[in-house]
Enzyme design. Sequence first.
Site, PDB file in Angstrom:
ATOM      1  N   GLU A   1       5.075   3.728  14.260  1.00 39.59           N
ATOM      2  CA  GLU A   1       5.542   3.553  12.882  1.00 39.59           C
ATOM      3  C   GLU A   1       4.355   3.143  12.022  1.00 39.59           C
ATOM      4  O   GLU A   1       3.609   2.214  12.375  1.00 39.59           O
ATOM      5  CB  GLU A   1       6.655   2.495  12.778  1.00 39.59           C
ATOM      6  CG  GLU A   1       7.244   2.495  11.353  1.00 39.59           C
ATOM      7  CD  GLU A   1       8.189   1.341  11.040  1.00 39.59           C
ATOM      8  OE1 GLU A   1       8.486   0.527  11.929  1.00 39.59           O
ATOM      9  OE2 GLU A   1       8.616   1.255   9.866  1.00 39.59           O
TER      10      GLU A   1
ATOM     11  N   GLU B   1       0.157  -1.646  10.180  1.00 42.26           N
ATOM     12  CA  GLU B   1       0.372  -2.204   8.831  1.00 42.26           C
ATOM     13  C   GLU B   1      -0.988  -2.628   8.283  1.00 42.26           C
ATOM     14  O   GLU B   1      -1.694  -3.389   8.932  1.00 42.26           O
ATOM     15  CB  GLU B   1       1.345  -3.387   8.899  1.00 42.26           C
ATOM     16  CG  GLU B   1       1.541  -4.159   7.613  1.00 42.26           C
ATOM     17  CD  GLU B   1       1.912  -3.309   6.413  1.00 42.26           C
ATOM     18  OE1 GLU B   1       2.916  -2.578   6.445  1.00 42.26           O
ATOM     19  OE2 GLU B   1       1.167  -3.358   5.412  1.00 42.26           O
TER      20      GLU B   1
ATOM     21  N   ASP C   1      -5.747   0.476   8.345  1.00 39.76           N
ATOM     22  CA  ASP C   1      -5.305   1.577   7.485  1.00 39.76           C
ATOM     23  C   ASP C   1      -5.128   2.802   8.368  1.00 39.76           C
ATOM     24  O   ASP C   1      -5.948   3.049   9.267  1.00 39.76           O
ATOM     25  CB  ASP C   1      -6.373   1.847   6.421  1.00 39.76           C
ATOM     26  CG  ASP C   1      -5.885   2.874   5.405  1.00 39.76           C
ATOM     27  OD1 ASP C   1      -5.567   4.023   5.816  1.00 39.76           O
ATOM     28  OD2 ASP C   1      -5.814   2.550   4.224  1.00 39.76           O
TER      29      ASP C   1
ATOM     30  N   ASP D   1       4.813   4.050   0.490  1.00 45.15           N
ATOM     31  CA  ASP D   1       4.509   3.890  -0.944  1.00 45.15           C
ATOM     32  C   ASP D   1       4.422   5.268  -1.594  1.00 45.15           C
ATOM     33  O   ASP D   1       3.684   6.136  -1.118  1.00 45.15           O
ATOM     34  CB  ASP D   1       3.168   3.161  -1.108  1.00 45.15           C
ATOM     35  CG  ASP D   1       3.236   1.738  -0.567  1.00 45.15           C
ATOM     36  OD1 ASP D   1       4.243   1.060  -0.839  1.00 45.15           O
ATOM     37  OD2 ASP D   1       2.302   1.322   0.134  1.00 45.15           O
TER      38      ASP D   1
ATOM     39  N   LYS E   1       1.374   8.386  -9.422  1.00 44.35           N
ATOM     40  CA  LYS E   1       0.372   9.057 -10.272  1.00 44.35           C
ATOM     41  C   LYS E   1      -0.338  10.159  -9.491  1.00 44.35           C
ATOM     42  O   LYS E   1      -0.729   9.952  -8.337  1.00 44.35           O
ATOM     43  CB  LYS E   1      -0.657   8.045 -10.780  1.00 44.35           C
ATOM     44  CG  LYS E   1      -0.059   7.086 -11.780  1.00 44.35           C
ATOM     45  CD  LYS E   1      -1.118   6.196 -12.386  1.00 44.35           C
ATOM     46  CE  LYS E   1      -0.445   5.269 -13.375  1.00 44.35           C
ATOM     47  NZ  LYS E   1      -1.029   3.945 -13.413  1.00 44.35           N
TER      48      LYS E   1
ATOM     49  N   ASP F   1      13.588   6.863  -0.580  1.00 43.26           N
ATOM     50  CA  ASP F   1      14.553   6.916  -1.687  1.00 43.26           C
ATOM     51  C   ASP F   1      13.975   7.772  -2.812  1.00 43.26           C
ATOM     52  O   ASP F   1      14.639   7.977  -3.823  1.00 43.26           O
ATOM     53  CB  ASP F   1      14.767   5.507  -2.251  1.00 43.26           C
ATOM     54  CG  ASP F   1      13.461   4.977  -2.827  1.00 43.26           C
ATOM     55  OD1 ASP F   1      12.460   4.968  -2.085  1.00 43.26           O
ATOM     56  OD2 ASP F   1      13.430   4.627  -4.016  1.00 43.26           O
TER      57      ASP F   1
ATOM     58  N   GLU G   1      13.645  -2.999   5.893  1.00 44.03           N
ATOM     59  CA  GLU G   1      13.901  -3.914   4.758  1.00 44.03           C
ATOM     60  C   GLU G   1      14.114  -3.117   3.473  1.00 44.03           C
ATOM     61  O   GLU G   1      15.026  -3.403   2.695  1.00 44.03           O
ATOM     62  CB  GLU G   1      12.703  -4.861   4.515  1.00 44.03           C
ATOM     63  CG  GLU G   1      12.231  -5.681   5.681  1.00 44.03           C
ATOM     64  CD  GLU G   1      11.188  -4.941   6.497  1.00 44.03           C
ATOM     65  OE1 GLU G   1      11.548  -4.532   7.612  1.00 44.03           O
ATOM     66  OE2 GLU G   1      10.048  -4.765   6.062  1.00 44.03           O
ATOM     67  N   TYR G   2      13.279  -2.112   3.229  1.00 37.17           N
ATOM     68  CA  TYR G   2      13.413  -1.324   1.996  1.00 37.17           C
ATOM     69  C   TYR G   2      14.710  -0.536   1.986  1.00 37.17           C
ATOM     70  O   TYR G   2      15.367  -0.420   0.966  1.00 37.17           O
ATOM     71  CB  TYR G   2      12.204  -0.384   1.821  1.00 37.17           C
ATOM     72  CG  TYR G   2      11.104  -1.004   1.013  1.00 37.17           C
ATOM     73  CD1 TYR G   2      10.449  -2.147   1.475  1.00 37.17           C
ATOM     74  CD2 TYR G   2      10.717  -0.481  -0.213  1.00 37.17           C
ATOM     75  CE1 TYR G   2       9.430  -2.729   0.739  1.00 37.17           C
ATOM     76  CE2 TYR G   2       9.707  -1.063  -0.963  1.00 37.17           C
ATOM     77  CZ  TYR G   2       9.062  -2.178  -0.481  1.00 37.17           C
ATOM     78  OH  TYR G   2       8.063  -2.771  -1.214  1.00 37.17           O
ATOM     79  N   GLU G   3      15.063   0.007   3.155  1.00 40.58           N
ATOM     80  CA  GLU G   3      16.312   0.792   3.196  1.00 40.58           C
ATOM     81  C   GLU G   3      17.502  -0.116   2.875  1.00 40.58           C
ATOM     82  O   GLU G   3      18.405   0.281   2.139  1.00 40.58           O
ATOM     83  CB  GLU G   3      16.484   1.476   4.556  1.00 40.58           C
ATOM     84  CG  GLU G   3      17.722   2.356   4.570  1.00 40.58           C
ATOM     85  CD  GLU G   3      17.790   3.335   5.735  1.00 40.58           C
ATOM     86  OE1 GLU G   3      16.786   3.501   6.454  1.00 40.58           O
ATOM     87  OE2 GLU G   3      18.855   3.939   5.903  1.00 40.58           O
TER      88      GLU G   3
HETATM   89  C1  LIG Z   1       6.979   0.322   0.598  1.00 43.33           C
HETATM   90  S1  LIG Z   1       6.535  -0.579   1.993  1.00 43.33           S
HETATM   91  C2  LIG Z   1       7.791  -0.162   3.188  1.00 43.33           C
HETATM   92  C3  LIG Z   1       7.824  -1.111   4.332  1.00 43.33           C
HETATM   93  C4  LIG Z   1       8.828  -0.759   5.461  1.00 43.33           C
HETATM   94  N1  LIG Z   1       8.444   0.466   6.124  1.00 43.33           N
HETATM   95  C5  LIG Z   1      10.235  -0.654   4.950  1.00 43.33           C
HETATM   96  O1  LIG Z   1      10.777   0.466   4.939  1.00 43.33           O
HETATM   97  O2  LIG Z   1      10.805  -1.667   4.581  1.00 43.33           O
HETATM   98  C6  LIG Z   1       5.134   0.370   2.609  1.00 43.33           C
HETATM   99  C7  LIG Z   1       4.294  -0.389   3.622  1.00 43.33           C
HETATM  100  O3  LIG Z   1       3.290   0.493   4.123  1.00 43.33           O
HETATM  101  C8  LIG Z   1       2.037  -0.179   4.172  1.00 43.33           C
HETATM  102  N2  LIG Z   1       0.992   0.845   4.036  1.00 43.33           N
HETATM  103  C9  LIG Z   1       0.739   1.575   2.928  1.00 43.33           C
HETATM  104  N3  LIG Z   1      -0.279   2.416   3.140  1.00 43.33           N
HETATM  105  C10 LIG Z   1      -0.694   2.213   4.420  1.00 43.33           C
HETATM  106  C11 LIG Z   1      -1.729   2.772   5.214  1.00 43.33           C
HETATM  107  N4  LIG Z   1      -2.532   3.698   4.718  1.00 43.33           N
HETATM  108  N5  LIG Z   1      -1.868   2.351   6.488  1.00 43.33           N
HETATM  109  C12 LIG Z   1      -1.050   1.385   6.986  1.00 43.33           C
HETATM  110  N6  LIG Z   1      -0.062   0.808   6.278  1.00 43.33           N
HETATM  111  C13 LIG Z   1       0.125   1.215   5.006  1.00 43.33           C
HETATM  112  C14 LIG Z   1       2.106  -1.161   3.010  1.00 43.33           C
HETATM  113  O4  LIG Z   1       1.219  -2.243   3.140  1.00 43.33           O
HETATM  114  C15 LIG Z   1       3.561  -1.585   3.030  1.00 43.33           C
HETATM  115  O5  LIG Z   1       3.780  -2.710   3.860  1.00 43.33           O
END
Ligand SMILES: C[S@@+](CC[C@H](N)C(=O)[O-])C[C@H]1O[C@@H](n2cnc3c(N)ncnc32)[C@H](O)[C@@H]1O
Length: 210
Positions: A35, A60, A88, A110, A114, A146, A182-184
């Site tokens: 994930e 993460e 990353d 995310d 843009k 979403d 959490e987001y879902e």
């Molecule tokens: C919008 S949150 C969603 C979190 C979780 N998956 C949920 O559905 O509740 C997106 C997460 O992805 C992480 N993230 C974004 N870009 C990333 C990357 N390139 N590599 C690793 N994690 C990343 C962010 O730090 C953030 O915690």
Amino acid sequence: MRGRNKPWADAFILEHANYLLENKNYKFDKPTYLEIGIGKGDFIIQSCKYYQDVFHIGIEVNKSIFALALKKIVEVDNLDNIALLNIDATNILDYIPLNSIDKIFLNFSDPWPKKRHAKRRLVSSRYLKIFKQILKSSGQIVLKTDNKNLMEYAKECFDEENFICVDYFDDYQTVEGDFVSEYETRFRSLNQPIYRIIVKFEKEVKHESN
Ligand SMILES: C[S@@+](CC[C@H](N)C(=O)[O-])C[C@H]1O[C@@H](n2cnc3c(N)ncnc32)[C@H](O)[C@@H]1O
């Protein structure tokens, strides 16, 4: 997801470094789910409990959010089919072998709305080219969001990178064996539709010549 700076994060991660992939000595000899962007870890924890014969890797990038997920994971007894990476996703190839992953989960990534930030989207071709390398043949990417625009963009990128659509839902209801992040949870409480796509990537089999 914004993660407020957690001053305890470094020490906590150090104390629980046995959960980090680099310290696990995992041989990629089991079915393996990955994930990316685990947030606070709700999805991956439930998946680990349900799919006990599958090894799970959670990535993460945000250290504070990573530490919060690690805290939740540490609190679950006997969760030993998991390893984490605070990196990353662009650096995945430094940690995960080629052809080793069965499924990649992208939950509410995310959207980076843009256009000039499109390359940061985890479904952009830049990332898909990397994900293809670590997936086994017929390995899948499962994306939930979403955000309709992100889903449309993802479909274009999947096509461009020769992924094949296995399943698509534009008003997805959770099924047995899938889990809510959490987001879902938040989007469902607002009655927002959830989109879900599953794609797979077939790799060519190379035949050895005599
Ligand atoms: C919008 S949150 C969603 C979190 C979780 N998956 C949920 O559905 O509740 C997106 C997460 O992805 C992480 N993230 C974004 N870009 C990333 C990357 N390139 N590599 C690793 N994690 C990343 C962010 O730090 C953030 O915690």
